[in-house]
Scaffold this active site. Structure first.
Site, PDB file in Angstrom:
ATOM      1  N   GLN A  40       3.347  18.228  -3.973  1.00 48.12           N
ATOM      2  CA  GLN A  40       3.459  17.165  -4.973  1.00 48.12           C
ATOM      3  C   GLN A  40       4.558  16.221  -4.509  1.00 48.12           C
ATOM      4  OE1 GLN A  40       4.158  18.542  -8.969  1.00 48.12           O
ATOM      5  NE2 GLN A  40       4.272  16.485  -9.801  1.00 48.12           N
ATOM      6  N   VAL A  61       5.499  13.202  -5.545  1.00 46.01           N
ATOM      7  CA  VAL A  61       6.289  12.536  -6.586  1.00 46.01           C
ATOM      8  C   VAL A  61       6.404  13.501  -7.758  1.00 46.01           C
ATOM      9  CG1 VAL A  61       6.433  10.554  -8.155  1.00 46.01           C
ATOM     10  CG2 VAL A  61       5.483  10.257  -5.862  1.00 46.01           C
ATOM     11  N   HIS A 107       0.524  13.665 -11.977  1.00 46.07           N
ATOM     12  CA  HIS A 107      -0.478  12.645 -11.708  1.00 46.07           C
ATOM     13  C   HIS A 107      -1.754  13.288 -11.183  1.00 46.07           C
ATOM     14  CE1 HIS A 107       1.816  13.121  -7.977  1.00 46.07           C
ATOM     15  NE2 HIS A 107       0.762  12.695  -7.321  1.00 46.07           N
ATOM     16  N   HIS A 157      -5.188  12.482  -8.959  1.00 43.05           N
ATOM     17  CA  HIS A 157      -5.828  11.595  -7.990  1.00 43.05           C
ATOM     18  C   HIS A 157      -7.308  11.475  -8.345  1.00 43.05           C
ATOM     19  CE1 HIS A 157      -2.555  11.797  -4.879  1.00 43.05           C
ATOM     20  NE2 HIS A 157      -2.273  12.858  -5.602  1.00 43.05           N
TER      21      HIS A 157
END
Length: 139
Positions: free
Chosen positions: A89, A91, A95, A97
């Site tokens: 991961q 960041v 999130h 994708h």
């Protein structure tokens, strides 16, 4: 404050595709394929497991909207949905994708190496996971 927080606040520019009351979707600056979009919560949650359960459906609804929008203009045959949780991961802000796919697009090795476990090995892992689910339900 991570780069996604900066995008959410407007301090860092991004090609925003969708913004709702709780999520933002923007193009990945290092896409696997054109149209590769990231969907992340506006509030900061580091990993998928930190995201409140009541937001999971909304996350998938936003991803669905993006995936369907990718089909015609990008001539996408399908969609790959991927989320990393801690490992790889890049960041530390949850999130998802949403990656448009085409048959024979050349994406290989993404979910490999794969193995061929025996029936007994599958049963052992299955038993472990069923026990963990039972333990979770007991809490």
């Amino acid at each position: 404050m991570d780069v996604f927080d900066q995008i959410i606040s407007g301090a860092t520019p991004a090609e925003v595709i969708l913004r709702t009351d709780r999520f933002i979707a923007f193009l990945d600056v290092r896409p696997v394929f054109p149209g590769h979009t990231l969907v992340c919560p506006l509030d900061h949650y580091e990993t998928l497991y930190d995201l409140p359960v009541e937001l999971y459906a909304e996350l998938l609804i936003a991803a669905r909207r993006i995936g369907l929008a990718q089909q015609a203009p990008l001539v996408a045959d399908g969609t790959l949905l991927v989320t990393n949780n801690v490992v790889s991961q890049s960041v530390p802000h949850d999130h998802l994708h949403v990656i448009p796919r085409r048959r024979k697009d050349g994406l290989r090795g993404f979910l490999w190496p794969r193995s061929r476990p025996t029936v007994e090995e599958l049963r052992t892992v299955g038993d472990q996971l069923r026990a963990a689910l039972t333990d979770e339900e007991a809490r």
